[in-house]
Design an enzyme around this catalytic site. Structure first.
Site, PDB file in Angstrom:
ATOM      1  N   ASP A  17     -28.164  28.744  50.064  1.00 37.62           N
ATOM      2  CA  ASP A  17     -26.859  29.344  50.346  1.00 37.62           C
ATOM      3  C   ASP A  17     -25.730  28.330  50.303  1.00 37.62           C
ATOM      4  O   ASP A  17     -24.729  28.526  49.615  1.00 37.62           O
ATOM      5  CB  ASP A  17     -26.851  30.012  51.726  1.00 37.62           C
ATOM      6  CG  ASP A  17     -27.745  31.230  51.790  1.00 37.62           C
ATOM      7  OD1 ASP A  17     -28.635  31.360  50.925  1.00 37.62           O
ATOM      8  OD2 ASP A  17     -27.576  32.041  52.715  1.00 37.62           O
ATOM      9  N   ARG A  99     -22.989  26.203  67.522  1.00 32.19           N
ATOM     10  CA  ARG A  99     -21.893  26.325  66.561  1.00 32.19           C
ATOM     11  C   ARG A  99     -20.658  25.529  66.948  1.00 32.19           C
ATOM     12  O   ARG A  99     -20.039  24.889  66.077  1.00 32.19           O
ATOM     13  CB  ARG A  99     -21.530  27.796  66.356  1.00 32.19           C
ATOM     14  CG  ARG A  99     -22.648  28.674  65.822  1.00 32.19           C
ATOM     15  CD  ARG A  99     -23.398  28.065  64.691  1.00 32.19           C
ATOM     16  NE  ARG A  99     -24.261  29.004  64.007  1.00 32.19           N
ATOM     17  CZ  ARG A  99     -25.199  28.639  63.149  1.00 32.19           C
ATOM     18  NH1 ARG A  99     -25.390  27.336  62.865  1.00 32.19           N
ATOM     19  NH2 ARG A  99     -25.950  29.540  62.548  1.00 32.19           N
ATOM     20  N   ASP A 128     -21.624  34.292  63.888  1.00 32.57           N
ATOM     21  CA  ASP A 128     -21.465  32.856  63.641  1.00 32.57           C
ATOM     22  C   ASP A 128     -20.156  32.514  62.967  1.00 32.57           C
ATOM     23  O   ASP A 128     -19.557  31.475  63.239  1.00 32.57           O
ATOM     24  CB  ASP A 128     -22.650  32.330  62.828  1.00 32.57           C
ATOM     25  CG  ASP A 128     -23.889  32.209  63.699  1.00 32.57           C
ATOM     26  OD1 ASP A 128     -23.723  31.999  64.918  1.00 32.57           O
ATOM     27  OD2 ASP A 128     -25.004  32.339  63.173  1.00 32.57           O
ATOM     28  N   SER A 181     -34.058  36.300  58.267  1.00 30.83           N
ATOM     29  CA  SER A 181     -32.961  35.365  58.330  1.00 30.83           C
ATOM     30  C   SER A 181     -33.160  34.553  59.607  1.00 30.83           C
ATOM     31  O   SER A 181     -33.328  35.115  60.674  1.00 30.83           O
ATOM     32  CB  SER A 181     -31.649  36.173  58.372  1.00 30.83           C
ATOM     33  OG  SER A 181     -30.602  35.370  58.796  1.00 30.83           O
TER      34      SER A 181
END
Lengths: 405, 405, 405, 405
Positions: A17, A99, A128, A181
């Site tokens: 990705d 994050r 996210d 995922s």
């Protein structure tokens, strides 16, 4: 109409990705790309990202690879555990808490490298993207944010692979692609998608990566002891450990006893419900142990106020508001309570169970003398009569005042 | 100087303590005694209390023995579980929730029998005295309350036994006396005292009565399904069950899988910390299952507000404020949210673990279409940009306004 | 790329802005327009909107003009005042509370007329767009929403006037245009913009429309009496009044005494701060009077819990979440407390001041006997010793346990 | 059976009540008495207490007279005003905030003088006994507390006077005795009793001592400017003032404009309702001004969280929990938010009204550019669409999921 961008710092993992994003940024924005790859304990080597980035045309001085594990646990995970934070009764916030750190460091690298933009690989329906972007803007509100998943039309794995092939991005197909995922860091690994999209379905055993099944865990329990100072775990079985090493060790121990799995339907900040499975082995021990040491050393009303504020604190972290002043305000209150949270907790680990079997502290507020029904030095049982009477006075008065109404 | 009392209703179990109280009330207050013995699922026969009372000189018409199990679960336990109530992160409030019902019924019997006083056997240092007496006064503020443990000087087991011997009270010494102070009802059994007074000590296995140890539980997991209507469990494995039968069944199932033990240090309302061990087998399943069905059917903000109010609600019950208007106010809010909490939860029980492995509801708000990163019918990923931007606007503005300050 | 729309219901005032929107909708969306004009006490005739709409080509059957004043006060204003709702310590939510009603009725008219879209004249930076659109979507999530101010480029008064001139929209220029952006309904009138954009500047006296200045108010105070039932005002000076008439009367009385002005800087939901001035004459009396009648009739803990929940409740209304389940959940709790809020409040109005000078209720919980330092029938002063002792026990224990630490 | 006491520190005013207590302590406890008289701005000379004490046989070295005004305002009043603390929507906590300081200093003097007991003149039905005694026990849990009003039977003014006469205590009968029970300090003066025991009755004008009636206040408004640093007022009309002088000045100014009267029915901690009238002239200005400077400088969510926590914070102070860890925990959160609360507030004072007419700050977060409906540099109006859409997503989803249910 795209914004003009000169240089962008990309949160880069080296995987499919973000490699596609890297290329896409170069092509679409015609800008210089700085890659930032952080080791936050996700369990994958970060160095390979360097070669990968170079192969995609990134200049060596534009490649940042950093080990943030100690900072992550010390300044993010531990403060959060001081609050006993759990989102919606179940989720230990493993992804949410990582994050802000990445975003903060990314913004710093933008400053260092003179970049005017930042970019991430989070999709347009998840939490996210919010956490990353709140983090960026909390650090530097002038940064341009590029969220490729909200801009491009590569909205499937097939299209990504086609784009990769077309642009010469090499993808290692190491075995079968997981149907899930996933996201991992030192605190947890998460799973979404695939069969989990049916909330009535139990995930297959093979999905789980960090913990054995309780059924496959050892038949013998294991006892451990965690030492606390100011609300943070500082030693394991008598041995002082740094924050990251502490969490690593707890992950290993808990993992082998099948501890720390959660399977939930949660409410995303962006508005929909989603199913997620989580493994938080060390964290599951930590939350139980922290409450146990608090049970000896916290004042009752401190503890209750913490419990009442906790859901809001957890929600702030879940929603990406780590750097918001209201989170810092709550943290100030929480940290104030942890000064005396010191001592040792003994735990029994067995097939998915974390059982507190002992706690001790030189600052303990527990004294058996006061609990027994016998006389003691501080408590006069007659006092209880007055205590109850005045607590009930408003009912007594209301009863009299409204007897016949 | 004792208050003049004509007739007193005593919460009577038939055991040593309340038999001594019965006698003591007759002697000290020279009053008529009405005994009230309730079956709330404590697991002991209540009928033997009749003969016991008669042997102590109570008139047959003054003996009240009642089965309150269905009322207890339907009107007390279930409403409390709608709130996901847990005290101090661990305690499911098994003792706390039973006291108001007994107190209320005791006050009613006082009205029926024309009694002007009520009495209970709770000691002067515990929470139960408060719960009983708040219950009495909430019902009828004119009642005189006699709390013998705060009045007499029989403050040890030895003195009680001596008093019993002296006054001809027969005590069955059925085997060895437990070293623990215990309380039981359909929701739980509790242990205090003895070795538990050392919070660093693990209780011996023989203490636990309702659950096997996880280590001794079956090697095979068991799957069960609980059906919910308006937030309450109404069926087990497809079979409709009344509230009390539901809880009884869940206790049996959970007990054999080693589910529902807790070992904690808690903060009493009267001011000190105390160590308690609890077995709440069915309740431990219920709290997990209720959260699971809520995860599909509750609106996010309803769920979060419930979580924020919960600690206060739990504290009210713990402290004995069940009949207080503020508890009723919170209950009104909680019940309002449960109208759509309907569906089925599938659970896997294994050696102490309760694992949610499936949930479904015709009122489910979960839809996998909205979670995947692909396009869907209601969510435009571009909306997320604006959403994040305006959520972050206050940080952006602050960043600009205070850049060089 | 505009969405296809067949028929749109427009919240139509008959003024410049919404007349331009009407025309613009016809042109840009090429769709049928239904106008909806509500009398919510804004103090302007609503009937002229009919001729205006017809002159712009709206079919008579597509013109809805309704008097919603009673519904507005009864079902929106009064429930909100039961909560003593104030936003950020100052703002009585006059605009916020009117939007949901208009939105709800607009969505209903869409259903009746078979419209697939709704539109409003709120700008893209304010709170009202959110309140309207949350209202629409809470009623019917399938509606297409057209927010012209976020779509077009007529972003100044000059451009609007030019558009009007160009499209033959007649605008009465009745005297000088106010420099303020205003909104009015039976509860309040608000002012923004103009000189108010400088928070250091005092607005000129001529801005205020509904109240005289305290300096110009009568030199004699006026006394009034408001009667309450279940937390709502039902009579004024002994005369029963319907909700809307009650508020109208209070507005007149308060207005002549210079009561109800506020001048604040507030935080918008969309992220920035803004300066607003408000006149809420009747509401300012109502909030004072409601607290006064509650002071006699509410239980202490009910009152305190209401106070703690109030800021969140007010924020929900401010942010446009009137129809959200969490607002309904809080309303259920609030309404539960109002059952006994009954009685009479006497107030003295004088040059901007609202002074409570008397309250009485047949359900009063106040009894002077209990307050004096003399003996009374329910309170034994010795009880206070035990009450204090046990409330302080945790400090006593902590003092002993940590004396030398 | 009285506790043995060697030396007791008495909170001594020099008036009738505490002079009787002084004598009574000597007689009943046969102990040495240390008197402590503090100037906290009650507006009476404290030095006369010295001669009075000596005349009652107190040794000069046992007489402590101290000026605590600056400490009172700096360390108690100002921190409380940072929280915008108001109890039950009306009461500015004037009495509540002074008791902890006196109790703390009294406990310190006990340590210095080797006293083993403390005593106060608060009655057995009020809040002050709790506030004093919580303060003592929070400082030194070993102190014996003597509360004469709960022990003796001198429960009327007549009996006190008789006791004084009998024991040779000279009482100056300076004019008529007030029918009210009063308490004063730099923050406020309070009135209870007398005609106030009828909540339907308006107090006569002559009761009020610190403020003129609004009707008698000047016909011309007065403008003042208060400067703030870190949430505390530091200058008045440009002149820097110490905390106590600031409050003194504000009291004078506000008093002459009829500002700061309150007439309420409040809920006491000990369980009953009571009527009180209060004059808090300077405090009434301060609470308005503080909110105004916060309106410019606080982040929205900080402000809202403060508002939600405030009622609980105020209740803690009202109930006497100033030294409790939960108050300190909340204070830590509140103080964290005040770092940037800096600037100037301009106020207009007129016949009972405090009107904010201007605020400015170099740290202001207000920017008119962001509020107008025109374009600006940080806010894209199109973002509002996405913002609203995702905020409403849960309603949209619920609408679809449950359309026909």
């Amino acid at each position: 109409m795209k914004k003009e961008v000169k240089k962008v710092v990309l949160a880069y993992s080296g995987g499919l990705d973000t490699s596609v994003i890297l290329k896409w940024l170069q092509d679409e924005y015609n800008c210089e790309v700085v890659t930032f790859t952080a080791d936050i304990g996700q369990g994958e080597e970060v160095e390979p990202a360097r070669a990968k980035a170079i192969s995609l045309g990134i200049k060596p001085e534009n490649i940042y690879i950093e080990d943030l594990r100690e900072e992550f646990v010390r300044d993010y995970v531990f403060p959060m555990f001081r609050a006993n934070a759990i989102y919606e009764g179940e989720y230990l916030l493993g992804t949410s808490i990582a994050r802000p750190l990445i975003a903060k460091r990314q913004a710093e690298i933008a400053r260092i490298t003179g970049a005017d933009a930042v970019s991430h690989g989070a999709t347009g329906k998840g939490n996210d993207q919010v956490r990353f972007e709140m983090g960026y803007l909390g650090q530097n509100s002038a940064l341009t944010i590029i969220a490729p998943w909200r801009e491009w039309d590569l909205n499937s794995r097939e299209k990504l692979l086609a784009y990769a092939a077309e642009h010469g991005i090499k993808i290692e197909m190491s075995g079968k692609k997981s149907p899930y995922s996933m996201d991992a860091n030192l605190l947890h690994i998460s799973y979404e998608g695939g069969i989990l999209e049916d909330p009535a379905a139990e995930p297959e055993e093979s999905m789980w990566r960090w913990t054995v099944s309780p059924q496959n865990a050892p038949d013998e329990p294991e006892y451990i002891e965690i030492g606390y100072e100011k609300g943070d775990p500082v030693s394991l079985n008598g041995k002082a450990l740094s924050p990251a090493v502490m969490l690593e060790q707890l992950n290993i121990i808990a993992g082998r006893h099948g501890i720390g799995r959660a399977d939930i339907v949660e409410n995303r900040f962006v508005g929909m419900k989603s199913r997620g499975c989580y493994e938080t082995p060390g964290g599951t021990i930590m939350i139980k142990a922290h409450r146990a040491i608090e049970s000896l050393t916290l004042d009752r009303e401190e503890a209750h106020l913490k419990d009442e504020l906790m859901p809001r604190y957890a929600k702030l972290i879940y929603n990406g508001f780590w750097f918001a002043p209201e989170r810092e305000m709550l943290q100030a209150a929480i940290d104030k309570t942890q000064q005396n949270v010191r001592g040792t907790v003994r735990l029994k680990l067995y097939k998915g169970n974390v059982m507190v079997v002992g706690r001790s502290s030189d600052l303990s507020l527990f004294n058996p003398e006061y609990c027994t029904f016998e006389e003691d030095s501080v408590y006069d049982q007659k006092d209880a009569g007055g205590f109850i009477k005045l607590n009930a006075l408003r009912f007594i008065i209301a009863g009299k005042a409204r007897k016949n109404k």
